[in-house]
Design an enzyme around this catalytic site. Structure first.
Site, PDB file in Angstrom:
ATOM      1  N   ASP A   1       0.865  -1.186   0.000  1.00 16.45           N
ATOM      2  CA  ASP A   1       0.000   0.000   0.000  1.00 16.45           C
ATOM      3  C   ASP A   1       0.904   1.239   0.000  1.00 16.45           C
ATOM      4  O   ASP A   1       2.095   1.144   0.301  1.00 16.45           O
ATOM      5  CB  ASP A   1      -0.910   0.005   1.236  1.00 16.45           C
ATOM      6  CG  ASP A   1      -1.837   1.216   1.264  1.00 16.45           C
ATOM      7  OD1 ASP A   1      -2.383   1.577   0.206  1.00 16.45           O
ATOM      8  OD2 ASP A   1      -2.011   1.816   2.338  1.00 16.45           O
ATOM      9  N   SER A   2       0.302   2.376  -0.277  1.00 15.46           N
ATOM     10  CA  SER A   2       1.070   3.622  -0.203  1.00 15.46           C
ATOM     11  C   SER A   2       1.581   3.848   1.217  1.00 15.46           C
ATOM     12  O   SER A   2       2.547   4.565   1.421  1.00 15.46           O
ATOM     13  CB  SER A   2       0.180   4.793  -0.601  1.00 15.46           C
ATOM     14  OG  SER A   2      -0.931   4.862   0.271  1.00 15.46           O
TER      15      SER A   2
ATOM     16  N   TYR B   1      -0.782   8.654  -2.063  1.00 17.47           N
ATOM     17  CA  TYR B   1      -0.825   8.559  -3.525  1.00 17.47           C
ATOM     18  C   TYR B   1      -2.018   9.337  -4.086  1.00 17.47           C
ATOM     19  O   TYR B   1      -2.016   9.729  -5.244  1.00 17.47           O
ATOM     20  CB  TYR B   1      -1.013   7.097  -3.956  1.00 17.47           C
ATOM     21  CG  TYR B   1       0.221   6.219  -3.908  1.00 17.47           C
ATOM     22  CD1 TYR B   1       1.441   6.676  -3.425  1.00 17.47           C
ATOM     23  CD2 TYR B   1       0.149   4.904  -4.377  1.00 17.47           C
ATOM     24  CE1 TYR B   1       2.555   5.835  -3.402  1.00 17.47           C
ATOM     25  CE2 TYR B   1       1.244   4.067  -4.362  1.00 17.47           C
ATOM     26  CZ  TYR B   1       2.448   4.525  -3.871  1.00 17.47           C
ATOM     27  OH  TYR B   1       3.534   3.696  -3.852  1.00 17.47           O
ATOM     28  N   GLY B   2      -3.046   9.486  -3.240  1.00 18.36           N
ATOM     29  CA  GLY B   2      -4.326  10.026  -3.725  1.00 18.36           C
ATOM     30  C   GLY B   2      -4.236  11.449  -4.228  1.00 18.36           C
ATOM     31  O   GLY B   2      -5.183  11.948  -4.825  1.00 18.36           O
TER      32      GLY B   2
ATOM     33  N   CYS C   1      -4.313  -1.241  -2.219  1.00 14.30           N
ATOM     34  CA  CYS C   1      -4.486   0.211  -2.344  1.00 14.30           C
ATOM     35  C   CYS C   1      -5.473   0.437  -3.486  1.00 14.30           C
ATOM     36  O   CYS C   1      -5.190   0.058  -4.635  1.00 14.30           O
ATOM     37  CB  CYS C   1      -3.129   0.836  -2.653  1.00 14.30           C
ATOM     38  SG  CYS C   1      -3.184   2.615  -2.930  1.00 14.30           S
TER      39      CYS C   1
ATOM     40  N   CYS D   1     -11.118   3.150   0.452  1.00  9.68           N
ATOM     41  CA  CYS D   1      -9.667   3.329   0.593  1.00  9.68           C
ATOM     42  C   CYS D   1      -9.278   2.442   1.772  1.00  9.68           C
ATOM     43  O   CYS D   1      -9.984   2.422   2.800  1.00  9.68           O
ATOM     44  CB  CYS D   1      -9.365   4.794   0.888  1.00  9.68           C
ATOM     45  SG  CYS D   1      -7.684   5.103   1.462  1.00  9.68           S
ATOM     46  N   THR D   2      -8.174   1.715   1.630  1.00 15.70           N
ATOM     47  CA  THR D   2      -7.842   0.740   2.674  1.00 15.70           C
ATOM     48  C   THR D   2      -7.400   1.407   3.979  1.00 15.70           C
ATOM     49  O   THR D   2      -7.297   0.744   5.008  1.00 15.70           O
ATOM     50  CB  THR D   2      -6.758  -0.241   2.182  1.00 15.70           C
ATOM     51  OG1 THR D   2      -5.639   0.505   1.671  1.00 15.70           O
ATOM     52  CG2 THR D   2      -7.302  -1.150   1.088  1.00 15.70           C
ATOM     53  N   HIS D   3      -7.141   2.712   3.959  1.00 15.76           N
ATOM     54  CA  HIS D   3      -6.844   3.415   5.217  1.00 15.76           C
ATOM     55  C   HIS D   3      -8.111   3.616   6.063  1.00 15.76           C
ATOM     56  O   HIS D   3      -8.016   3.767   7.279  1.00 15.76           O
ATOM     57  CB  HIS D   3      -6.259   4.804   4.939  1.00 15.76           C
ATOM     58  CG  HIS D   3      -4.791   4.816   4.582  1.00 15.76           C
ATOM     59  ND1 HIS D   3      -4.319   4.345   3.382  1.00 15.76           N
ATOM     60  CD2 HIS D   3      -3.706   5.260   5.276  1.00 15.76           C
ATOM     61  CE1 HIS D   3      -2.995   4.504   3.340  1.00 15.76           C
ATOM     62  NE2 HIS D   3      -2.599   5.055   4.477  1.00 15.76           N
TER      63      HIS D   3
END
Ligand code: DGL
EC number: 5.1.1.3
Length: 295
Positions: free
Chosen positions: A27-28, A59-60, A90, A200-202
């Site tokens: 992921d970022s 990255y977004g 991501c 978003c995986t965050h």
């Protein structure tokens, strides 16, 4: 919702895939840990190698070419580390570059995408909110997904500016963060939404803060369990499942392009693992150009 698996590419066999080789998860930054947690629960015998590209997160807010450049360089690095398969954990990197990276890497890939389909299946009011990065929302891949399911369900798409940065600082509940979240979800509630896609995986790290604001008025859609199942199918399909071990696999290996302090902190809180984080350097054409620019 996981993106489609790649078909096994002929070169997989030639890299001599071992079932005990690790699955790479990238992921970022820290968000992919929500996917790693689900993978560990689903596939406890698999060795895992996690890479956070924290030096270049988020990255977004980057341009498309930068994201493709980093995703490819990291995929190649993970292959060199012996990864037998890769989860691009991501949404932003998947939306932007999975097709390109799939073409270039000799291992199977699993991508992630916002859970539009499950939201459309379960929303009763037929209004659903989507929180994702700006890059994900404007990508052709996401727009195609939306078109497929938006015929009888209205999706209110909100870029989550500032949310990835907050999680990267390990802020999952400050008053400022809560105010930001309220700004994003209140209009969805006002419009009658009953479902919120965490695209978003965050964002699964923010579920408690979101719950405090929305109570049970919104069902939260997090696709990490579906992604873990998709990985299981892909490994099965390619005969790559790790053999069962009595004690399960060794703890994952954690690597970061940043200093790793927040990764270590979140791994300890979320996974109860006291892990060392290796700092790694993964050059790519775009970051080389950045470092050669005069200060
Ligand atoms: N976890 C990434 C995602 O799912 C965050 C992207 C970013 O760094 O902005 O999109």
């Amino acid at each position: 919702m996981p993106a489609e698996p790649s078909s096994l590419n002929a070169s997989v066999a030639s890299v001599g895939v071992q079932s005990r080789a690790p699955v790479g998860i990238f992921d970022s930054g820290l968000g992919g840990l929500s996917v790693l947690r689900a993978v560990r629960a689903q596939l406890p015998d698999e060795a895992l190698l996690y890479l956070a590209d924290s030096l270049y997160a988020p990255y977004g807010e980057r341009d498309d070419d930068f994201i493709a450049d980093r995703t490819l360089a990291i995929g190649e690095w993970l292959v060199k580390q012996g990864a037998k398969a890769l989860i691009v954990a991501c949404n932003t990197a998947t939306a932007q570059s999975i097709a390109l990276v799939r073409e270039k890497l000799p291992i199977p890939l699993v991508g992630v995408e916002p859970g539009i389909k499950p939201a459309a299946l379960q929303s009763k009011t037929r209004v659903a909110g989507v929180l994702a990065t700006q890059v994900t929302l404007r990508s052709a891949r996401f727009q195609a997904l939306l078109e497929r399911y938006a015929a009888d369900c209205r999706f209110l798409c909100q870029p989550g500016h500032g949310l990835v940065q907050a999680v990267e600082r390990c802020d999952v509940g400050s008053p400022e963060l809560r105010a930001l979240l309220r700004d994003y979800v209140q209009p969805m509630l006002d419009a009658g939404a009953d479902t919120l896609v965490l695209g978003c995986t965050h964002y699964p790290f923010l579920d408690a803060a979101i719950r405090d604001i929305v109570g049970d008025r919104l069902a939260l859609i997090d696709t990490s369990v579906a992604i873990a199942r998709q990985l299981e199918r892909v490994l099965e399909q390619h005969g790559m499942r790790a053999a069962p071990q009595t004690a399960g696999a060794a703890p994952p290996r954690f690597c970061s392009t940043g200093d790793g302090a927040h990764l270590r902190q979140i791994v300890a809180t979320l996974l109860q693992i006291d892990a060392d984080v290796e700092r790694v350097v993964i050059p790519s054409p775009r970051t080389a150009a950045l470092s050669s620019q005069p200060a």
